[in-house]
Design a protein around this motif. Structure first.
Motif, short mmCIF file in Angstrom:
data_model
loop_
_atom_site.label_atom_id
_atom_site.label_comp_id
_atom_site.label_asym_id
_atom_site.label_seq_id
_atom_site.Cartn_x
_atom_site.Cartn_y
_atom_site.Cartn_z
N LEU A 140 -31.25 -14.86 -13.53
CA LEU A 140 -31.95 -13.61 -13.83
C LEU A 140 -31.49 -12.53 -12.86
N SER A 141 -31.38 -11.32 -13.37
CA SER A 141 -31.19 -10.20 -12.44
C SER A 141 -31.98 -9.01 -12.94
N ALA A 142 -32.49 -8.24 -12.00
CA ALA A 142 -33.15 -6.98 -12.33
C ALA A 142 -32.24 -5.91 -11.79
N THR A 143 -32.11 -4.81 -12.51
CA THR A 143 -31.11 -3.84 -12.09
C THR A 143 -31.61 -2.42 -12.20
N SER A 144 -31.17 -1.60 -11.24
CA SER A 144 -31.38 -0.17 -11.37
C SER A 144 -30.12 0.45 -11.93
N GLY A 145 -29.16 -0.37 -12.33
CA GLY A 145 -28.00 0.18 -13.03
C GLY A 145 -26.66 -0.46 -12.73
N ASP A 146 -26.48 -1.00 -11.53
CA ASP A 146 -25.17 -1.55 -11.19
C ASP A 146 -25.15 -3.07 -11.03
N THR A 147 -26.27 -3.64 -10.59
CA THR A 147 -26.33 -5.10 -10.47
C THR A 147 -26.18 -5.75 -11.85
N GLY A 148 -26.81 -5.14 -12.85
CA GLY A 148 -26.79 -5.70 -14.21
C GLY A 148 -25.37 -5.86 -14.74
N PRO A 149 -24.62 -4.76 -14.83
CA PRO A 149 -23.24 -4.89 -15.32
C PRO A 149 -22.43 -5.89 -14.51
N ALA A 150 -22.58 -5.85 -13.18
CA ALA A 150 -21.77 -6.74 -12.33
C ALA A 150 -22.13 -8.21 -12.56
N THR A 151 -23.43 -8.48 -12.75
CA THR A 151 -23.85 -9.86 -13.00
C THR A 151 -23.33 -10.33 -14.36
N LEU A 152 -23.50 -9.50 -15.37
CA LEU A 152 -23.08 -9.88 -16.73
C LEU A 152 -21.58 -10.09 -16.77
N GLN A 153 -20.85 -9.16 -16.17
CA GLN A 153 -19.39 -9.26 -16.16
C GLN A 153 -18.96 -10.55 -15.45
N GLY A 154 -19.61 -10.84 -14.33
CA GLY A 154 -19.25 -12.02 -13.53
C GLY A 154 -19.48 -13.33 -14.28
N PHE A 155 -20.54 -13.39 -15.05
CA PHE A 155 -20.88 -14.66 -15.72
C PHE A 155 -20.44 -14.72 -17.17
N ALA A 156 -19.83 -13.66 -17.70
CA ALA A 156 -19.47 -13.65 -19.12
C ALA A 156 -18.63 -14.88 -19.46
N HIS A 157 -19.03 -15.57 -20.52
CA HIS A 157 -18.32 -16.74 -21.06
C HIS A 157 -18.38 -17.97 -20.16
N SER A 158 -19.23 -17.94 -19.14
CA SER A 158 -19.41 -19.16 -18.35
C SER A 158 -20.03 -20.23 -19.25
N LYS A 159 -19.56 -21.48 -19.09
CA LYS A 159 -20.07 -22.54 -19.97
C LYS A 159 -21.40 -23.10 -19.49
N ASN A 160 -21.63 -23.04 -18.18
CA ASN A 160 -22.82 -23.69 -17.64
C ASN A 160 -23.89 -22.72 -17.17
N VAL A 161 -23.61 -21.45 -17.31
CA VAL A 161 -24.56 -20.46 -16.83
C VAL A 161 -24.87 -19.46 -17.94
N LYS A 162 -26.16 -19.21 -18.14
CA LYS A 162 -26.56 -18.07 -18.96
C LYS A 162 -27.09 -17.00 -18.02
N ALA A 163 -26.78 -15.75 -18.32
CA ALA A 163 -27.24 -14.67 -17.43
C ALA A 163 -28.04 -13.65 -18.22
N ILE A 164 -29.12 -13.22 -17.57
CA ILE A 164 -30.02 -12.24 -18.18
C ILE A 164 -30.13 -11.05 -17.24
N CYS A 165 -30.11 -9.86 -17.78
CA CYS A 165 -30.47 -8.75 -16.90
C CYS A 165 -31.55 -7.88 -17.51
N ILE A 166 -32.43 -7.44 -16.62
CA ILE A 166 -33.58 -6.63 -17.00
C ILE A 166 -33.37 -5.25 -16.40
N TYR A 167 -33.38 -4.21 -17.24
CA TYR A 167 -33.16 -2.87 -16.68
C TYR A 167 -34.18 -1.89 -17.23
N PRO A 168 -34.49 -0.84 -16.45
CA PRO A 168 -35.44 0.16 -16.92
C PRO A 168 -34.78 1.09 -17.93
#
Ligand SMILES: *Cc1c(COP(=O)(O)O)cnc(C)c1O
Length: 501
Positions: A140-168
């Motif tokens: 899980l990640s909560a973002t004010s705008g930059d953590t979200g993209p960076a987390t999603l980009q980092g985990f994209a297409h990972s086989k063992n990890v799903k990533a979620i980001c919550i943004y306002p």
């Protein structure tokens, strides 16, 4: 997993160390004692010259060694390879703006903001640990705008990890939003919520604590983790680039320097603080705030008071925050666990706490702080451009602070946290002198082209627009729905459940 020479991490609200190693805390940052995992006593390096001779990634390994962070060396090695995808071979280039003023550019990663500095290697590490342990993780990640993209980009297409980001919703720039909503990897999910960043962050914390939610994930084979800067692993990677400054300055026979950091959740600045504890010759750590001036209030008065404060949407959204999580780790480092517990409980129960004069004085030996208005922010972008250097609105707060401190006769380094193209409308407004209110019809893409035209007619420069940024405007938006924060547990369980069928 524990070995005898493994040092356990400290915890911010108790004098007994945790029974967690660094790796365990990285995988499960949800400490059950209410506080945060952090480093205990830090031993400074004896020989910095030796460190400066090393490459960026070698310095990282030395720092981890010194902090008793132990990963299988091939895992860390391959995680650090992620820096090879950066737009600059230098990873974090130090640029001279004019004599005595430098900028450390932390935005050459794939999502154009400093969050990549930690989240690129972090995501690769977590992915390979998950594979090694044959486990699945939900991050899980909560973002004010930059953590979200960076987390999603980092985990994209990972086989063992799903990533979620919550943004306002409405709390980010258009580019930041598109960097999240256009993510099409099936293991990623984005929740735009009604509310501000503090709500996103508290939603994340309550999901981590939610027993039913955790039990559901376990049943479906998932471990829960979080990629916010409450995760100590992010802080660890954010120490390294401060050594890059010293290494580069040493080539010019410069030693001591001050850093000026655009701050929100205080994760970046905490990296500087640990770097100083490791022996780096940092004179002052200067905290630049936007109109959300809670950190400035704290470092100038010793009072942390959010009773009367409301979050304001500013031109530097990644710093729009009232509850700055990493302050807790600073309190622990200075005043110990008992006092930290007392202060944090006061914040939780009464929405404020108060340092003693003595405590404030101790902090002020190292920290300075100042906040700037949105109007000043525009002016900073304009002035910096006039001296030939283009900056984003977050960096502008640091630039303004540095200008005020110029006469101190120090080597000053502003920490540049984002590429200007992520905040195109604000930057265009600053450079053109047009009122932001008159630019409402303009989209970020048009603003970007306008900025480039201004740059090319004014500066003898080869600033190019990265195609990655331009491509984002033509990608399909997938995650467009809006959500109530208190219903996310249900939506996430549905999402996980659907995947299982
Ligand atoms: C996250 C962020 C900040 C604030 O950093 P903290 O570690 O939260 O203090 C500043 N600028 C930009 C561009 C960011 O993305």
């Amino acid at each position: 997993m524990q070995t005898n020479n493994e040092t356990m991490l400290a915890q911010t609200r108790s004098n007994t160390p945790t029974n967690k190693t660094f790796v365990q805390a990285m995988l499960n940052p949800n400490a059950d004692f209410g506080g945060l995992y952090t480093f205990g006593k830090i031993t400074p390096f004896e020989n910095l010259t030796k460190i400066y001779a090393l490459s960026y990634t070698e310095i990282c390994k030395e720092i981890f060694q010194q902090l008793h962070i132990h990963f299988d060396s091939h895992l860390l090695e391959s995680a650090l390879q992620s820096y090879q995808n950066f737009g600059s071979k230098d990873i974090a280039p130090l640029v001279k703006i004019y004599p005595n003023l430098y900028s450390l550019e932390l935005y050459h990663g794939p999502t154009y903001a400093f969050k990549d500095m930690a989240l690129q290697p972090f995501s690769k590490l977590l992915d390979s640990i998950a594979t090694q342990q044959k486990k699945k993780y939900l991050i899980l990640s909560a973002t004010s705008g930059d953590t979200g993209p960076a987390t999603l980009q980092g985990f994209a297409h990972s086989k063992n990890v799903k990533a979620i980001c919550i943004y306002p919703k409405g709390g980010t720039s258009e580019v930041q939003r598109l960097q999240m909503t256009t993510q099409d990897a099936p293991n990623l999910k984005v929740f735009g919520i009604y509310g501000d960043f503090d709500l996103a962050q508290s939603t994340l914390k309550s999901l981590l604590r939610n027993k039913e939610f955790n039990a559901y994930l376990k049943t479906n084979g998932y471990e829960l983790s979080a990629a916010n800067s409450v995760n100590i692993a992010r802080i660890a990677f954010q120490i390294v680039y401060y050594f890059k400054i010293a290494k580069d300055l040493a080539k010019e026979n410069l030693e001591e320097f001050s850093v000026i950091i655009p701050s929100g959740n205080f994760g970046n600045a905490l990296g500087a603080f640990f770097a100083k504890q490791l022996g780096l010759p940092i004179k002052k750590i200067c905290i630049a705030s936007n109109p959300n001036d809670i950190l400035t209030q704290f470092f100038t008065t010793g009072v942390y008071d959010i009773r009367e404060k409301e979050l304001k949407l500013s031109y530097s959204p990644a710093m729009d925050i009232l509850k700055s999580s990493n302050i807790e780790r600073l309190l622990f480092a200075y005043f110990g666990a008992d006092r930290t517990k007392e202060l944090m409980e006061s914040l939780e129960n009464n929405a404020y706490f108060n340092l003693t004069d003595n405590e404030l004085n101790t902090l002020q030996n190292l920290f300075e702080a100042k906040s700037f208005s949105d109007k000043e922010c525009l002016q900073g972008i304009k002035e910096s451009f006039a001296s030939g250097y283009i900056i984003d609105p977050h960096t502008s707060n640091a630039y303004l602070f540095a200008k005020e401190r110029q006469n101190k006769n120090e080597t000053q380094v502003i920490i540049s946290t984002a590429h200007f193209s992520k905040f195109a409308k604000v930057v265009f407004s600053a450079l053109s002198g047009k009122n932001p209110k008159d630019l409402e019809a303009l989209n970020d893409k048009e603003a970007l082209h306008n900025i480039l035209a201004i740059i090319h007619s004014n500066l003898d420069t080869n600033v190019k627009l990265d195609f990655g940024i331009l491509n984002i405007f033509t990608k399909k938006e997938i995650h467009t729905q809006s959500y109530n924060a208190n219903e996310l547990d249900t939506y996430i369980m549905q999402w996980i459940g659907n995947e299982m069928n």
